[in-house]
Design a protein around this motif. Structure first.
Motif, PDB file in Angstrom:
ATOM      1  N   ARG A 185       5.206   3.241  -4.097  1.00 43.23           N
ATOM      2  CA  ARG A 185       4.829   4.198  -5.155  1.00 43.23           C
ATOM      3  C   ARG A 185       4.615   3.442  -6.464  1.00 43.23           C
ATOM      4  O   ARG A 185       5.216   3.768  -7.486  1.00 43.23           O
ATOM      5  CB  ARG A 185       5.910   5.253  -5.314  1.00 43.23           C
ATOM      6  N   ARG A 202       0.826  -1.211   0.000  1.00 45.05           N
ATOM      7  CA  ARG A 202       0.000   0.000   0.000  1.00 45.05           C
ATOM      8  C   ARG A 202       0.859   1.259   0.000  1.00 45.05           C
ATOM      9  O   ARG A 202       0.529   2.252  -0.636  1.00 45.05           O
ATOM     10  CB  ARG A 202      -0.935  -0.017   1.213  1.00 45.05           C
ATOM     11  N   PRO A 241       1.322   2.260  -8.346  1.00 44.35           N
ATOM     12  CA  PRO A 241      -0.119   2.068  -8.501  1.00 44.35           C
ATOM     13  C   PRO A 241      -0.470   0.740  -9.181  1.00 44.35           C
ATOM     14  O   PRO A 241      -1.454   0.105  -8.821  1.00 44.35           O
ATOM     15  CB  PRO A 241      -0.558   3.257  -9.363  1.00 44.35           C
ATOM     16  N   SER A 242       0.345   0.314 -10.144  1.00 42.57           N
ATOM     17  CA  SER A 242       0.022  -0.934 -10.840  1.00 42.57           C
ATOM     18  C   SER A 242       0.092  -2.132  -9.895  1.00 42.57           C
ATOM     19  O   SER A 242      -0.653  -3.093 -10.051  1.00 42.57           O
ATOM     20  CB  SER A 242       0.941  -1.144 -12.039  1.00 42.57           C
ATOM     21  N   ARG A 247      -0.385  -1.875  -6.474  1.00 41.90           N
ATOM     22  CA  ARG A 247      -1.490  -1.705  -5.509  1.00 41.90           C
ATOM     23  C   ARG A 247      -2.823  -2.106  -6.115  1.00 41.90           C
ATOM     24  O   ARG A 247      -3.700  -2.609  -5.429  1.00 41.90           O
ATOM     25  CB  ARG A 247      -1.565  -0.249  -5.039  1.00 41.90           C
ATOM     26  N   ASN A 248      -3.004  -1.861  -7.422  1.00 42.56           N
ATOM     27  CA  ASN A 248      -4.278  -2.125  -8.086  1.00 42.56           C
ATOM     28  C   ASN A 248      -4.339  -3.481  -8.763  1.00 42.56           C
ATOM     29  O   ASN A 248      -5.308  -3.779  -9.451  1.00 42.56           O
ATOM     30  CB  ASN A 248      -4.568  -1.028  -9.118  1.00 42.56           C
TER      31      ASN A 248
END
Length: 196
Positions: free
Chosen positions: A30, A27, A32-33, A35-36
Motif C-alpha cells: 500500500r 506491487r 504508491p510512492s 510502486r511508482n
C-alpha cells in the motif's frame, strides 16, 4: 556530531532486499510512492523499533524490541519504509508503508546530526498515545536491540504528535516520561456515595 546508527541484523536487511526485488511484494504494498518510483529503491538507515509497553506511576518504562525499520530511498528522498520482525525462524520482512512519519523521521535525524553530543538513534513507539519518537540513546556503543531509555537520553516526538506535545522538539526522557505517564494513565473512577 555524527549519529552512530547501529547495524541491523544481516537477515533483516536481506529480507528487505528480497522484498524490494519481488515485483509481487512491491506491487501489492500500500505504497504508491514505492510502486511508482523511478530507478532503484535502496534500504537505508536501519533503526531498531522499540515499543513502550508499560509506564509506571514512577515514570519507569518497560520497552521491547518490535523490529527494525529501514527507510527506502528512491532517488534523492525516502519514499517509503520497510519493517522487519523477529519470527521463530529469525528476522523476516513484515511490510512496506508510507505516510507522514517517513519525512518526519528524516527531519528528526537531520536535526539530531547537528547536536553537539553523539547519539545512537532508535525509534520508540508509544501505542497508548499513537505516538512515535526518535529515541537518541547516549551510549553509542550499546546494542541497539536492547536497553531502556535512560533519564538523560533524548526523545524527539515525530509529526504528527499527540495534541499538546510539540513535534521535533527534543525532550530529556526524565522530562517527557512523566507527561506520557499522565497521558496514558486512566483517570480514577469517581467514588459513588452510598445512601445513608
Amino acid at each position: 556530531m555524527p549519529l552512530h546508527v547501529p547495524p541491523a541484523p544481516a537477515p533483516a536487511l536481506r529480507s528487505v532486499l528480497t522484498a524490494l526485488g519481488s515485483p509481487t511484494a512491491v506491487r501489492e504494498a500500500r505504497t504508491p510512492s514505492l510502486r511508482n518510483a523511478q530507478g532503484p529503491a535502496t534500504p537505508e538507515l536501519p533503526l531498531p523499533l522499540h515499543v513502550l509497553d508499560e509506564l509506571t506511576a514512577a515514570g519507569a518504562a518497560a520497552t521491547r524490541l518490535a523490529g527494525w525499520r529501514f527507510l527506502i530511498r528512491c532517488g534523492d528522498r525516502a519514499a517509503a519504509a520497510a519493517e522487519t520482525r523477529l519470527t521463530p525462524d529469525g528476522w523476516a520482512f513484515s511490510h512496506f508503508f508510507e505516510g507522514p512519519y517517513i519525512a518526519s523521521t528524516e527531519r528528526a535525524l537531520r536535526q539530531a546530526e547537528t547536536m553537539q553530543q553523539p547519539y545512537q538513534p532508535r525509534l520508540l513507539s508509544v501505542p497508548g498515545l499513537y505516538m512515535l519518537t526518535l529515541w537518541l540513546h547516549g551510549d553509542c556503543t550499546a546494542d541497539g536491540a536492547s536497553g531502556h531509555p535512560a533519564a538523560t537520553d533524548l526523545l524527539v516526538p515525530l509529526a504528527p504528535a499527540p495534541p499538546g506535545i510539540a513535534a521535533h522538539r527534543p525532550h530529556r526522557v526524565a522530562e517527557l516520561l512523566p507527561v506520557l505517564t499522565h497521558r496514558v494513565t486512566p483517570a480514577p473512577a469517581p467514588l459513588l456515595s452510598q445512601p445513608a
